[in-house]
Each structure stands twice: as structure tokens, then as C-alpha cells.
Motif scaffolding. Structure first.
Motif, mmCIF file in Angstrom:
data_model
loop_
_atom_site.group_PDB
_atom_site.id
_atom_site.type_symbol
_atom_site.label_atom_id
_atom_site.label_comp_id
_atom_site.label_asym_id
_atom_site.label_seq_id
_atom_site.Cartn_x
_atom_site.Cartn_y
_atom_site.Cartn_z
ATOM 1 N N HIS A 138 1.596 -1.769 2.242
ATOM 2 C CA HIS A 138 2.279 -1.133 1.115
ATOM 3 C C HIS A 138 3.197 -2.099 0.352
ATOM 4 N N GLU A 139 3.362 -3.316 0.859
ATOM 5 C CA GLU A 139 4.319 -4.244 0.243
ATOM 6 C C GLU A 139 3.872 -4.720 -1.135
ATOM 7 N N ALA A 140 2.558 -4.845 -1.354
ATOM 8 C CA ALA A 140 2.065 -5.343 -2.638
ATOM 9 C C ALA A 140 2.476 -4.421 -3.778
ATOM 10 N N ALA A 141 2.436 -3.111 -3.544
ATOM 11 C CA ALA A 141 2.793 -2.151 -4.595
ATOM 12 C C ALA A 141 4.278 -2.226 -4.940
ATOM 13 N N GLN A 142 5.085 -2.740 -4.028
ATOM 14 C CA GLN A 142 6.529 -2.806 -4.243
ATOM 15 C C GLN A 142 6.994 -4.174 -4.735
ATOM 16 N N CYS A 143 6.035 -5.125 -4.853
ATOM 17 C CA CYS A 143 6.387 -6.489 -5.246
ATOM 18 C C CYS A 143 6.785 -6.544 -6.727
ATOM 19 N N ILE A 144 7.900 -7.180 -7.044
ATOM 20 C CA ILE A 144 8.405 -7.270 -8.423
ATOM 21 C C ILE A 144 7.427 -8.014 -9.319
ATOM 22 N N GLU A 145 6.766 -9.052 -8.792
ATOM 23 C CA GLU A 145 5.835 -9.857 -9.590
ATOM 24 C C GLU A 145 4.481 -9.187 -9.780
ATOM 25 N N GLU B 49 -6.457 0.783 -6.717
ATOM 26 C CA GLU B 49 -5.295 1.337 -7.403
ATOM 27 C C GLU B 49 -4.877 2.700 -6.858
ATOM 28 N N GLU B 50 -5.854 3.529 -6.480
ATOM 29 C CA GLU B 50 -5.481 4.865 -6.004
ATOM 30 C C GLU B 50 -4.709 4.807 -4.683
ATOM 31 N N LEU B 51 -4.940 3.732 -3.903
ATOM 32 C CA LEU B 51 -4.199 3.555 -2.653
ATOM 33 C C LEU B 51 -2.994 2.633 -2.827
ATOM 34 N N GLU B 52 -3.029 1.835 -3.912
ATOM 35 C CA GLU B 52 -2.028 0.793 -4.151
ATOM 36 C C GLU B 52 -1.992 -0.188 -2.974
ATOM 37 N N LEU C 15 -1.150 -7.538 5.289
ATOM 38 C CA LEU C 15 -0.987 -7.078 3.908
ATOM 39 C C LEU C 15 -2.229 -6.353 3.394
ATOM 40 N N LEU C 16 -3.339 -6.448 4.121
ATOM 41 C CA LEU C 16 -4.629 -5.949 3.654
ATOM 42 C C LEU C 16 -5.063 -4.746 4.477
ATOM 43 N N SER C 17 -5.980 -3.973 3.924
ATOM 44 C CA SER C 17 -6.526 -2.820 4.648
ATOM 45 C C SER C 17 -8.019 -2.707 4.347
#
Length: 256
Positions: free
Chosen positions: A148-155, A220-223, A183-185
Motif C-alpha cells: 500500500h506504500e506506493a499509493a501513499q508516495c508523494i512522488e 489502479e483499482e487496487l492502488e 512492495l508488490l502483490s
């Protein structure tokens, strides 16, 4: 064999090779104190569920246990929690981190595990607080714990893929990078590796062998960043403690 069983029975041990909860045992014994002992394959245990209960998998210790399993028999302790009702098969959970690592080590090397266990009624808290989930769901929480960290990344989502990032080729829209596999699923939401193949790959990674990058895509639907192929490279990266080479395109994000 009959004389040996009679002798053990006289000493207070009960031996059986009959299946127990559908599990094929070897050298099963019941001790006078209520503990039982047998040889079994670790795939009969709920390892991912156990890992979630114990707070994760220490892969460095798992590697040590796997190397040990190639030379000697591993042992572990477990508790079988009976749920009652229509649930005839209990939750087969490893008791502590040492036992968890031994079970993963035996899985990786496809070795039998010397298991000591006791059987108990399932605590009400385990049945009611939502901790009891399928091994597949628990696997997602353990193996993909940073997804879930990628969806919260500022960049943006690709901000978590900055290590050794470079274009895959001239005029290509794809990028190469090194990623923490957590980081992956999986795209199909299933995690069913062949552990022996994972261990073969992990040993090669630890020896410095390079593997082709795993192609990942932003869902995108899972972010989440997801992979379709490369399951064994993914798990080998987890086990070996090495970063996973990946290739990806910058996601096109919809404006909300």
C-alpha cells in the motif's frame, strides 16, 4: 515393528500411522503428558496464518534453517486449535518464531518435519476478532506487507521504484529498477509457489546470479504494483534478502 509398538505402549506412548485430520503421518506417537509427535510434511501446517499471528517471517533465520535442513532433520512445535461445529479440521499453527522458521526451512528443501504438538479448543478471541483468515489472505499480509506504500508516495506510485532506476532501452517507455518485493502483490491474488524451485532460485541469487526483471504494472483499482509472472523470482527475492529486478511503465493516473 509390533514388538516396538507394544513396548512404547507399555511406557505410556501410543503409536499410529493412520491419517489424522486427513494428514498422512509417519511415526506418530502420543506422549503421557498429552503432547503428540510425528513426522509430517510442512505443507500440512498453516504457515502463513502462523506467520501473521507471530508478526512476520524472519527470512534470514529461514535461510539458516533451510541450509540446516539439507544436512539434518528439523523439529518444530505447534498447537492444533479445534474450532468446533462443522469445522472438523483444526487450525495447525506454529507456536513460536523458531518453529516457524523450521517449517519454512523444511518447505524450501522439501524435507519432512519432526513436529511436536498439542490439541486445544480454539480461544474465543481467535474465532471472533477476525484474526482467523485463510492462508491465502494471510500470505498477502505477510509477503506483500508494503504493497500500500506506493499509493501513499508523494512522488506518485513509481516513487517507490527509484533504486537503480534507468530506461530499459533507448526510446523505450519502460523502466528498469530494483524493488523490495514486499512492495508488490500478485495480479491474480494467489500465492502458491513451488518452494523447492524458490530455494533453487534463492541460492543462485545469494551467489550473485542475475535474473531477468519481473514485469510489473500499476493496478489502479487496487492502488498496488502487481506482477502476473515471476512468482518464483518474487519469492526467491524474499527468501534471499536480495532486491528484485523489475520492469515497468509509468502509470497513467486518472484525475479524481
Amino acid at each position: 515393528m509390533l514388538l516396538w509398538s507394544l513396548l512404547l505402549a507399555k511406557l505410556g506412548f501410543v503409536c499410529s500411522s493412520a491419517p489424522h485430520f486427513g494428514i498422512p503421518w509417519q511415526q506418530r506417537q502420543t506422549h503421557p503428558d498429552g503432547w503428540q509427535e510425528a513426522l509430517l510434511h510442512p505443507s500440512s501446517l498453516h504457515v502463513a496464518r502462523s506467520a501473521l499471528r507471530l508478526g512476520g517471517v524472519p527470512w534470514q533465520r529461514v535461510r539458516q534453517q533451510a541450509l540446516k535442513a539439507e544436512r539434518a532433520e528439523l523439529a518444530a512445535e505447534a498447537v492444533f486449535w479445534h474450532l468446533g461445529g462443522k469445522q472438523s479440521s483444526p487450525d495447525r499453527l506454529l507456536i513460536d518464531e523458531c518453529s516457524l522458521c523450521a517449517a519454512y526451512g523444511a518447505l524450501l528443501t522439501n524435507q519432512m518435519l519432526r513436529l511436536h504438538w498439542r490439541e486445544e479448543e480454539c480461544p474465543a478471541s481467535w474465532r471472533e476478532d477476525g484474526d482467523r483468515r485463510s492462508d491465502a489472505v494471510c500470505g498477502m499480509e505477510i509477503y506483500c506487507s508494503r504493497r500500500h506504500e506506493a499509493a501513499q508516495c508523494i512522488e506518485g506510485p513509481s516513487g517507490v521504484l527509484c533504486l537503480a532506476r534507468r530506461p530499459q532501452a533507448l526510446a523505450s517507455r519502460r523502466w528498469l529498477a530494483l524493488a523490495d518485493p514486499r512492495l508488490l502483490s500478485p495480479w491474480r491474488r494467489k500465492l502458491k509457489p513451488r518452494w523447492g524451485k524458490v530455494w533453487d532460485y534463492a541460492k543462485k541469487m545469494m551467489e550473485g546470479e542475475d535474473f531477468p526483471p519481473v514485469s510489473i504494472a500499476w493496478r489502479e483499482e487496487l492502488e498496488e504494483w502487481t506482477w502476473r509472472d515471476g512468482c518464483h523470482r518474487y519469492f526467491a527475492s524474499l527468501v534471499s534478502g536480495r532486491f528484485l529486478p523489475v520492469s515497468f511503465k509509468e502509470p497513467r493516473l486518472r484525475i479524481r
